[in-house]
Design an enzyme around this catalytic site. Structure first.
Site, PDB file in Angstrom:
ATOM      1  CB  CYS A  61      -0.921  -0.013   1.224  1.00 40.61           C
ATOM      2  SG  CYS A  61      -2.114   1.347   1.222  1.00 40.61           S
ATOM      3  N   GLY A  62       1.027   1.856  -1.166  1.00 37.89           N
ATOM      4  CA  GLY A  62       1.966   2.968  -1.312  1.00 37.89           C
ATOM      5  C   GLY A  62       1.545   4.199  -0.519  1.00 37.89           C
ATOM      6  CG  HIS A  67      -1.155  -2.713  -9.389  1.00 34.81           C
ATOM      7  ND1 HIS A  67      -2.041  -1.728  -8.999  1.00 34.81           N
ATOM      8  CD2 HIS A  67      -0.382  -2.983  -8.307  1.00 34.81           C
ATOM      9  CE1 HIS A  67      -1.790  -1.400  -7.744  1.00 34.81           C
ATOM     10  NE2 HIS A  67      -0.808  -2.151  -7.293  1.00 34.81           N
ATOM     11  CD  GLU A  85      -6.799   1.216  -3.654  1.00 36.93           C
ATOM     12  OE1 GLU A  85      -6.592   0.306  -2.810  1.00 36.93           O
ATOM     13  OE2 GLU A  85      -6.507   2.408  -3.461  1.00 36.93           O
ATOM     14  CB  CYS A 110      -4.225   3.364  -6.096  1.00 36.87           C
ATOM     15  SG  CYS A 110      -3.584   1.699  -5.817  1.00 36.87           S
ATOM     16  N   GLY A 122      -0.693   1.689  -7.352  1.00 36.78           N
ATOM     17  CA  GLY A 122      -1.295   1.804  -8.685  1.00 36.78           C
ATOM     18  C   GLY A 122      -0.598   2.853  -9.535  1.00 36.78           C
TER      19      GLY A 122
HETATM   20  N1  LIG Z   1      -6.283  -2.467  -2.708  1.00 36.43           N
HETATM   21  C1  LIG Z   1      -4.865  -2.846  -2.689  1.00 36.43           C
HETATM   22  C2  LIG Z   1      -4.196  -2.455  -1.346  1.00 36.43           C
HETATM   23  C3  LIG Z   1      -4.089  -0.942  -1.137  1.00 36.43           C
HETATM   24  C4  LIG Z   1      -3.263  -0.274  -2.211  1.00 36.43           C
HETATM   25  C5  LIG Z   1      -3.408   1.243  -2.328  1.00 36.43           C
HETATM   26  N2  LIG Z   1      -4.264   1.892  -1.379  1.00 36.43           N
HETATM   27  C6  LIG Z   1      -2.049   1.934  -2.425  1.00 36.43           C
HETATM   28  O1  LIG Z   1      -1.920   3.114  -2.035  1.00 36.43           O
HETATM   29  O2  LIG Z   1      -1.104   1.282  -2.942  1.00 36.43           O
HETATM   30  C7  LIG Z   1      -4.738  -4.378  -2.894  1.00 36.43           C
HETATM   31  O3  LIG Z   1      -5.678  -5.102  -2.528  1.00 36.43           O
HETATM   32  O4  LIG Z   1      -3.691  -4.797  -3.399  1.00 36.43           O
END
Ligand SMILES: N[C@H](CCC[C@H](N)C(=O)O)C(=O)O
Length: 269
Positions: free
Chosen positions: A68-69, A154, A203, A212, A215
């Site tokens: 989670c970045g 991703h 997400e 994200c 992302g």
């Molecule tokens: N939903 C993502 C986790 C949070 C990623 C996102 N909030 C970020 O900032 O990288 C997953 O299930 O891989």
């Protein structure tokens, strides 16, 4: 806390483990009957002796994630405010491996997000070999996308205009496609210039978020591999701007962006 509008509840679990199961996390994450968040983040003792602390990542649906970045920037800011993070570079342990954080003089946080992995088995994606583009039928349309692991899965779809992208239609369709055995986060990227993109992300385990971080890294490296952007990319998301730097295959991705506190609280079980 939030990082460019991607919002989190951060729980200090350095002295006791998180006493919540997936169902309890989902209730807490509900924006009507709970506190509400995109992800819940835990701060834990490191299991890797080379890291100062470990952080856990739970999506609003209660599912765990490997990276989670936006979240790790908030964890770094939280530890700095708590007096537990000194100046310079600090290694933190994510569920998918170590990352390195640095808090900049302007308060933004810079993170070495590790080396992107394009191999289908690492994503995971049911494809025999890695390719710059894959294609699947979504709702009668043939959709092309790139795919990469940033420690979490991703897919990145290049679109002509992010503002008009079918995020709510193709997002869940590709997130839950059987060829993504662990589901996936789905980015919709519009190339504005070789050093600038506009991005929206559906997400995994949440839906469309304001930003994200992993992302933004995924979009920058997938588009770089296809020659659609350079090594330094400004990523405009609905909730704010993230700056991504990647020198190419085998090299780490650096992400720089904000981290903000919203409120503090206590929970009583
Ligand atoms: N939903 C993502 C986790 C949070 C990623 C996102 N909030 C970020 O900032 O990288 C997953 O299930 O891989």
């Amino acid at each position: 806390m939030h990082g460019a509008g991607n919002d989190f509840v951060v729980i200090d679990c350095r002295r006791q483990p998180l006493p919540l199961d997936a169902a309890a996390i989902a209730r807490l994450g509900d924006r009507h009957i709970g506190v509400g968040f995109d992800q819940l983040l835990t701060i834990e003792p490191a299991r890797d002796p080379a890291c100062a602390f470990r952080y856990g990542i739970y999506n609003r649906d209660g599912s765990e994630a490997g990276q989670c970045g936006n979240g790790v920037r908030c964890v770094a800011a939280w530890l700095r405010r708590d007096g537990a993070l000194g100046p310079g570079l600090t290694r933190l342990q994510s569920p998918s491996g170590a990352v390195t954080v640095e808090i900049l003089a302007d308060g933004r946080v810079r993170v070495d997000m590790g080396i992107p992995d394009f191999t289908p088995a690492a994503i995971p994606l049911r494809e025999a070999v890695a390719a710059p583009l894959y294609a699947r039928e979504l709702g009668g349309a043939r959709v092309e996308f790139g795919a990469v692991s940033m420690g979490n899965p991703h897919a990145v779809i290049e679109v002509a205009a992010a503002g008009r992208a079918p995020v709510a239609e193709w997002g869940p369709a590709l997130e839950n496609h059987t060829d993504f055995p662990d589901r996936a986060n789905i980015g919709f990227a519009e190339v504005l210039a070789p050093d600038e993109i506009r991005l929206r992300v559906w997400e995994r385990g949440v839906g469309e978020t304001q930003a994200c971080g992993s992302g933004a890294c995924a979009a920058a490296v997938v588009l770089h591999q296809r020659g659609r952007c350079g090594s330094e990319v400004r990523v405009h998301l609905p909730g704010g701007l993230l700056e991504i730097s990647w020198a190419g295959p085998g090299r780490p991705v650096w992400m720089t962006g904000p981290a903000a506190f919203v409120f503090d609280g206590n929970y009583h079980l």
